[in-house]
Every structure is written in structure tokens, then in C-alpha cells.
Write a protein that holds these residues in place. Structure first.
Motif, PDB file in Angstrom:
ATOM      1  N   ARG A 246      68.576  57.480  78.997  1.00 24.36           N
ATOM      2  CA  ARG A 246      67.696  58.645  78.904  1.00 24.36           C
ATOM      3  C   ARG A 246      66.893  58.635  77.614  1.00 24.36           C
ATOM      4  O   ARG A 246      65.743  59.067  77.597  1.00 24.36           O
ATOM      5  N   ARG A 247      67.478  58.132  76.541  1.00 23.55           N
ATOM      6  CA  ARG A 247      66.739  58.043  75.283  1.00 23.55           C
ATOM      7  C   ARG A 247      65.651  56.971  75.363  1.00 23.55           C
ATOM      8  O   ARG A 247      64.538  57.162  74.870  1.00 23.55           O
TER       9      ARG A 247
ATOM     10  N   ALA B 175      62.861  58.154  77.735  1.00 20.31           N
ATOM     11  CA  ALA B 175      62.106  59.242  77.097  1.00 20.31           C
ATOM     12  C   ALA B 175      61.167  58.679  76.035  1.00 20.31           C
ATOM     13  O   ALA B 175      60.025  59.142  75.899  1.00 20.31           O
ATOM     14  N   LEU B 176      61.629  57.685  75.286  1.00 16.75           N
ATOM     15  CA  LEU B 176      60.773  57.059  74.290  1.00 16.75           C
ATOM     16  C   LEU B 176      59.597  56.352  74.968  1.00 16.75           C
ATOM     17  O   LEU B 176      58.458  56.445  74.506  1.00 16.75           O
TER      18      LEU B 176
ATOM     19  N   ARG C 255      59.869  56.434  65.750  1.00 11.74           N
ATOM     20  CA  ARG C 255      61.035  56.233  66.620  1.00 11.74           C
ATOM     21  C   ARG C 255      60.963  54.876  67.312  1.00 11.74           C
ATOM     22  O   ARG C 255      61.985  54.192  67.460  1.00 11.74           O
TER      23      ARG C 255
ATOM     24  N   THR D 203      63.688  51.915  66.910  1.00  9.63           N
ATOM     25  CA  THR D 203      64.381  51.408  68.095  1.00  9.63           C
ATOM     26  C   THR D 203      64.138  49.918  68.278  1.00  9.63           C
ATOM     27  O   THR D 203      65.065  49.149  68.567  1.00  9.63           O
TER      28      THR D 203
END
Length: 304
Positions: free
Chosen positions: A197-198, A201-202, A228, A232
Motif C-alpha cells: 500500500r505504501r 500510494a507513492l 519520499r 524509497t
């Protein structure tokens, strides 16, 4: 490079060869799905004629395998993969050049946009070269290369022209539901909630403003998204490339074995060093850390 070995469709001196070996391309691929779903006719064809609803993970893996084959496989393997895709398109009636062009441009734009915002040093000339290289992949899916954007300016003009035809219709919402909460085995639900989900979403946050407006969901400020994404991407790059490339289908490792160790893709050191341990790469935006602007174009130079 071994002189008697087949370099494939692009070869080690191409921008594609260097770029596609970076793990941030997985985020770029998810971003491409978010973007592609906004063309109502194209996404309708996917829903009607493919196994997306029944086997979404399988379709994603087959797409990744196709991109890997075109990027790092032999010329024969790339041509065979393209012929297979063209046959499927014809059989399913999804070989409309307008729709194929949308899918192609959404992928190309996503790969470039995510790459440059993640900190890979891209020059305008290198970006144009990357877009031009992918007229070859466009040919393999059934497009006339002369009708495909050959520079970032032409790519931007294409999106400007196609935007009035985009919408977040019911099929786009189906894709959105999958991307946000894909079906997984019960044991993998925690990983989906914590990791997937992260990541998705990114990928969504990196979309252009008009895409956010169509989906009806605002994104964080661009600088926040870029920070971000850089953080990542650097975290993913900490995983040794030899380990990452061992995951199936091992396209990069097979290409390096075929052509020699000097052909290993290394976008973060090409053409200039890019130390992953540099704190500025995580804490600063790419503008400050590496002199790139994080916008719509790309800046990555390559040797002639």
C-alpha cells in the motif's frame, strides 16, 4: 563486451540498458498502470479481453517479463516476444494503433519521470535518446515507429493532445481498487498492508496533476513526493544488485553472462558517480543533491 555476443534490441550502450536495471522501475511500472487506466477505451479493452480480473498478478508478471525480454534479451528473443504480443492483440481485437500508442507513451513517460525524480542523473539529451530508443519497442507491439514520439517534447505534445479523452471511469476504478488492495493469500495480507500500500500510494503520488484531478484525490506537494521517492529508491538500491537480479525471470543476469561483466547496468554511476550513502540523496530534493529538477523532462547524458 564480448564482440561475438548478441547485444539485443538496445545493448549496453543504450539508456534503456542502464535505466531498466534500477529497482525504482517497479514503482515506475505501477505508476504506468495508474496512468494507463485513465484512457477509457484502452482500459475497457483490457477488462474485456484479458485475464486482468481473474489473474491480475499473472498479467503484471507477464508484462514485466515482456519488458525485461525487450530490454535485456537477445534480438531473437525480443522479436519473438513482440510477435507473440502482436498475435494476441490481433486475436483479441485490441490492436488499434491509438490505444497501443497510449499504452506505450504512458509507460515511457512513467519510466522517465520516476527515474529522474528518484535521483538518477538524467540529461535532456539522454532523455530524448531514451524516448527515441523506445520506438523500437513500439514497433514490436505493432506500432509504426514513425508515428511514435521520438523526444520528450514530442511526448509532452502527445499528452497535451490526448488529455481531453481521459477520464476515471468505472474500469479505471476497478484498476484503482486492485492497485490499492490487490487480492493476496491470507498469509500475505500483513505485507500488503505494510509494504504494497505504501509503494502503490507513492507510485500514485508521482502522477501528473491532471491525473490526480481525474481520480479526484489530491497528492502531497511535489517536493514531498520527490523526497519520499528518493528515499524509497535509495532503500531499494541498498539491496545488492546481484541479489535483486536473481529473482525470476533473471533477464539482467542472463544478459551480463552473455555479454560479459563489464556490461552490468549501473544507472546511478552512469555517467557520473551517485553515492547511495550520500545523506543529501535522502534528505534533499534531487535539485540540490544532484542538480536535476524533478519535473516533467529528464536529464541523463549517455556516451556516443
Amino acid at each position: 563486451m564480448r564482440q561475438d555476443a548478441d547485444p539485443g534490441l538496445f545493448g549496453p550502450r543504450s539508456v534503456t540498458w542502464q535505466l531498466h536495471g534500477d529497482p525504482v522501475m517497479w514503482i515506475a511500472g505501477i505508476r504506468a498502470l495508474w496512468l494507463q487506466a485513465l484512457h477509457p477505451v484502452a482500459v475497457r479493452g483490457v477488462m474485456i479481453n484479458s485475464a486482468f480480473r481473474q489473474d491480475p498478478w499473472g498479467r503484471l508478471m507477464r508484462t514485466a517479463d515482456f519488458v525485461g525480454t525487450l530490454s535485456y534479451g537477445t534480438t531473437e528473443a525480443a522479436e519473438a516476444a513482440g510477435a507473440r504480443v502482436r498475435r494476441i492483440h490481433r486475436r483479441l481485437g485490441v490492436d488499434d494503433p491509438e490505444l497501443l500508442l497510449w499504452v506505450h507513451c504512458a509507460e515511457t513517460d512513467s519510466y522517465l519521470s520516476v527515474a529522474r525524480r528518484s535521483g538518477i542523473p538524467l540529461t535532456d539529451a539522454g532523455a530524448d535518446r531514451y524516448v527515441a530508443e523506445h520506438r523500437a519497442s513500439a514497433r514490436l507491439v505493432g506500432l509504426d515507429p514513425d508515428t511514435v514520439p521520438a523526444s520528450t517534447a514530442e511526448l509532452a505534445a502527445y499528452f497535451e493532445a490526448v488529455r481531453p479523452r481521459l477520464a476515471a471511469g468505472p474500469d479505471a476504478r476497478t484498476v484503482e481498487d486492485f492497485l490499492r488492495r490487490p487480492p493476496v493469500k491470507p498469509v500475505l495480507v500483513p505485507a500488503r498492508e505494510v509494504i504494497w500500500r505504501r509503494v502503490t500510494a507513492l507510485a500514485y503520488d508521482t502522477l501528473p496533476p491532471y491525473a490526480h484531478a481525474l481520480y479526484g484525490r489530491p497528492a502531497p506537494p511535489p517536493d514531498t513526493v520527490t523526497r519520499r521517492l528518493v528515499a524509497t529508491a535509495n532503500l531499494l538500491r541498498c539491496v545488492p544488485s546481484g541479489l535483486r537480479w536473481r529473482l525470476p525471470p533473471r533477464h539482467v543476469l542472463r544478459a551480463v553472462e552473455r555479454l560479459g561483466p563489464g556490461t552490468r547496468p549501473d544507472p546511478c554511476a552512469y555517467p557520473a558517480p551517485y553515492p547511495l550513502s550520500d545523506p543529501a540523496a535522502i534528505l534533499d530534493t534531487p535539485e540540490r543533491a544532484h542538480g536535476i529538477d524533478g519535473g516533467g523532462g529528464t536529464r541523463w547524458g549517455t556516451p556516443d
